[in-house]
Design a protein around this motif. Structure first.
Motif, PDB file in Angstrom:
ATOM      1  N   LYS A 243      56.710  83.271  47.755  1.00 56.52           N
ATOM      2  CA  LYS A 243      57.965  82.285  47.521  1.00 56.52           C
ATOM      3  C   LYS A 243      58.676  82.070  48.706  1.00 56.52           C
ATOM      4  CE  LYS A 243      60.526  83.546  43.790  1.00 56.52           C
ATOM      5  NZ  LYS A 243      61.676  84.091  42.994  1.00 56.52           N
ATOM      6  N   VAL A 244      58.868  80.579  48.466  1.00 54.99           N
ATOM      7  CA  VAL A 244      59.637  80.207  49.918  1.00 54.99           C
ATOM      8  C   VAL A 244      60.944  79.509  49.167  1.00 54.99           C
ATOM      9  CG1 VAL A 244      57.811  79.574  51.391  1.00 54.99           C
ATOM     10  CG2 VAL A 244      58.356  78.089  49.952  1.00 54.99           C
ATOM     11  N   TYR A 245      62.060  79.162  50.099  1.00 56.59           N
ATOM     12  CA  TYR A 245      63.215  78.373  49.404  1.00 56.59           C
ATOM     13  C   TYR A 245      63.407  77.080  50.185  1.00 56.59           C
ATOM     14  CZ  TYR A 245      63.956  82.873  47.218  1.00 56.59           C
ATOM     15  OH  TYR A 245      63.533  84.127  46.390  1.00 56.59           O
ATOM     16  N   GLN A 246      64.095  76.166  49.582  1.00 53.08           N
ATOM     17  CA  GLN A 246      64.446  74.793  50.371  1.00 53.08           C
ATOM     18  C   GLN A 246      65.882  74.674  50.299  1.00 53.08           C
ATOM     19  OE1 GLN A 246      61.777  72.035  49.017  1.00 53.08           O
ATOM     20  NE2 GLN A 246      60.232  72.112  50.780  1.00 53.08           N
ATOM     21  N   GLU A 247      66.430  74.000  51.272  1.00 49.65           N
ATOM     22  CA  GLU A 247      67.887  73.676  51.097  1.00 49.65           C
ATOM     23  C   GLU A 247      67.860  72.283  52.110  1.00 49.65           C
ATOM     24  OE1 GLU A 247      70.421  74.810  49.543  1.00 49.65           O
ATOM     25  OE2 GLU A 247      69.667  76.724  49.092  1.00 49.65           O
ATOM     26  N   ASP A 248      68.749  71.459  51.528  1.00 49.49           N
ATOM     27  CA  ASP A 248      69.056  70.036  52.311  1.00 49.49           C
ATOM     28  C   ASP A 248      70.127  70.294  53.347  1.00 49.49           C
ATOM     29  OD1 ASP A 248      67.221  68.819  50.573  1.00 49.49           O
ATOM     30  OD2 ASP A 248      68.775  68.394  49.123  1.00 49.49           O
ATOM     31  N   ILE A 249      69.927  69.685  54.525  1.00 49.27           N
ATOM     32  CA  ILE A 249      71.017  69.669  55.515  1.00 49.27           C
ATOM     33  C   ILE A 249      71.264  68.526  56.057  1.00 49.27           C
ATOM     34  CG2 ILE A 249      70.667  72.160  56.395  1.00 49.27           C
ATOM     35  CD1 ILE A 249      69.296  70.934  58.705  1.00 49.27           C
TER      36      ILE A 249
ATOM     37  N   LYS B 120      74.330  77.923  57.609  1.00 49.04           N
ATOM     38  CA  LYS B 120      75.382  77.733  56.710  1.00 49.04           C
ATOM     39  C   LYS B 120      74.420  77.603  55.336  1.00 49.04           C
ATOM     40  CE  LYS B 120      79.299  74.894  54.992  1.00 49.04           C
ATOM     41  NZ  LYS B 120      79.835  73.711  55.606  1.00 49.04           N
ATOM     42  N   ALA B 121      73.622  76.731  55.281  1.00 51.86           N
ATOM     43  CA  ALA B 121      72.713  76.447  54.090  1.00 51.86           C
ATOM     44  C   ALA B 121      72.194  77.602  53.668  1.00 51.86           C
ATOM     45  CB  ALA B 121      71.786  75.358  54.165  1.00 51.86           C
ATOM     46  N   PHE B 122      71.761  78.561  54.223  1.00 51.07           N
ATOM     47  CA  PHE B 122      70.857  79.824  53.745  1.00 51.07           C
ATOM     48  C   PHE B 122      72.001  80.954  54.019  1.00 51.07           C
ATOM     49  CE2 PHE B 122      67.524  76.729  54.630  1.00 51.07           C
ATOM     50  CZ  PHE B 122      66.807  76.805  53.575  1.00 51.07           C
ATOM     51  N   SER B 123      73.080  80.923  54.117  1.00 55.49           N
ATOM     52  CA  SER B 123      74.079  82.143  54.280  1.00 55.49           C
ATOM     53  C   SER B 123      73.602  83.327  55.127  1.00 55.49           C
ATOM     54  CB  SER B 123      74.105  82.509  52.658  1.00 55.49           C
ATOM     55  OG  SER B 123      74.762  81.593  51.819  1.00 55.49           O
ATOM     56  N   LEU B 124      73.213  82.604  56.409  1.00 57.48           N
ATOM     57  CA  LEU B 124      72.816  83.717  57.382  1.00 57.48           C
ATOM     58  C   LEU B 124      74.032  83.952  58.339  1.00 57.48           C
ATOM     59  CD1 LEU B 124      69.509  82.101  58.468  1.00 57.48           C
ATOM     60  CD2 LEU B 124      69.925  84.018  56.945  1.00 57.48           C
ATOM     61  N   PRO B 125      74.289  85.041  58.804  1.00 59.71           N
ATOM     62  CA  PRO B 125      75.158  85.300  59.831  1.00 59.71           C
ATOM     63  C   PRO B 125      75.193  84.194  60.840  1.00 59.71           C
ATOM     64  CG  PRO B 125      73.972  87.289  59.582  1.00 59.71           C
ATOM     65  CD  PRO B 125      73.182  86.040  58.956  1.00 59.71           C
TER      66      PRO B 125
ATOM     67  N   ARG C 206      62.483  77.864  54.021  1.00 61.54           N
ATOM     68  CA  ARG C 206      62.598  79.036  54.798  1.00 61.54           C
ATOM     69  C   ARG C 206      61.141  79.712  54.430  1.00 61.54           C
ATOM     70  NH1 ARG C 206      67.533  83.329  53.519  1.00 61.54           N
ATOM     71  NH2 ARG C 206      67.060  84.882  55.072  1.00 61.54           N
ATOM     72  N   ILE C 207      60.779  80.111  55.448  1.00 61.73           N
ATOM     73  CA  ILE C 207      59.468  81.051  55.249  1.00 61.73           C
ATOM     74  C   ILE C 207      59.669  82.409  55.687  1.00 61.73           C
ATOM     75  CG2 ILE C 207      56.794  81.154  55.679  1.00 61.73           C
ATOM     76  CD1 ILE C 207      57.191  77.872  56.359  1.00 61.73           C
ATOM     77  N   PRO C 208      59.748  83.422  54.825  1.00 62.38           N
ATOM     78  CA  PRO C 208      59.902  84.704  55.481  1.00 62.38           C
ATOM     79  C   PRO C 208      58.648  85.215  56.233  1.00 62.38           C
ATOM     80  CG  PRO C 208      60.184  84.478  52.981  1.00 62.38           C
ATOM     81  CD  PRO C 208      59.855  83.395  53.564  1.00 62.38           C
ATOM     82  N   THR C 209      59.148  86.210  57.204  1.00 62.10           N
ATOM     83  CA  THR C 209      58.049  86.736  57.934  1.00 62.10           C
ATOM     84  C   THR C 209      57.985  88.335  57.829  1.00 62.10           C
ATOM     85  OG1 THR C 209      59.405  87.199  59.792  1.00 62.10           O
ATOM     86  CG2 THR C 209      58.277  85.171  59.858  1.00 62.10           C
ATOM     87  N   ALA C 210      57.015  88.907  58.246  1.00 59.96           N
ATOM     88  CA  ALA C 210      57.049  90.484  58.102  1.00 59.96           C
ATOM     89  C   ALA C 210      58.142  91.213  58.656  1.00 59.96           C
ATOM     90  CB  ALA C 210      55.523  90.685  58.699  1.00 59.96           C
ATOM     91  N   THR C 211      58.797  90.536  59.650  1.00 60.28           N
ATOM     92  CA  THR C 211      59.947  91.224  60.212  1.00 60.28           C
ATOM     93  C   THR C 211      61.196  91.126  59.639  1.00 60.28           C
ATOM     94  OG1 THR C 211      60.184  89.625  61.773  1.00 60.28           O
ATOM     95  CG2 THR C 211      58.615  91.393  62.171  1.00 60.28           C
TER      96      THR C 211
END
Length: 92
Positions: free
Chosen positions: A6-12, A82-87, A23-28
């Motif tokens: 599963k991947v997620y997309q946002e517009d910026i 900001k779009a993905f609510s990351l620190p 957004r493509i999650p990694t194993a880390t």
């Protein structure tokens, strides 16, 4: 064998330019964020999901005329966080 991911997309939008970020999650603890418009992938940045640190870029964006070097790249990073609510740490 391929597996479903599963991947997620946002517009910026940065300086009047609109992009889609996937957004493509990694194993880390990080993720790759591909930055693209309607026609092509423009760049990719790896960001640590837990602390918001930028790990690295593939094809980082060029500076925009009449701006400080690196400003546009930092603005893209901040828009993604900001779009993905990351620190997001304060800029120095």
């Amino acid at each position: 064998m391929p597996r479903e991911q599963k991947v997620y997309q946002e517009d910026i939008e940065v300086r009047g330019r609109s992009f889609v970020v996937t957004r493509i999650p990694t194993a880390t603890s990080g993720s790759w964020f591909t930055i693209h418009d309607a026609c092509e992938i423009w760049a990719a940045v790896a960001i640590d999901d837990l602390i918001g640190d930028v790990i690295g870029w593939r094809n980082p964006p060029a500076d925009i005329p009449n701006t400080e070097p690196g400003t546009f790249k930092c603005e893209v990073e901040e828009a993604i966080k900001k779009a993905f609510s990351l620190p997001c740490r304060e800029r120095r």
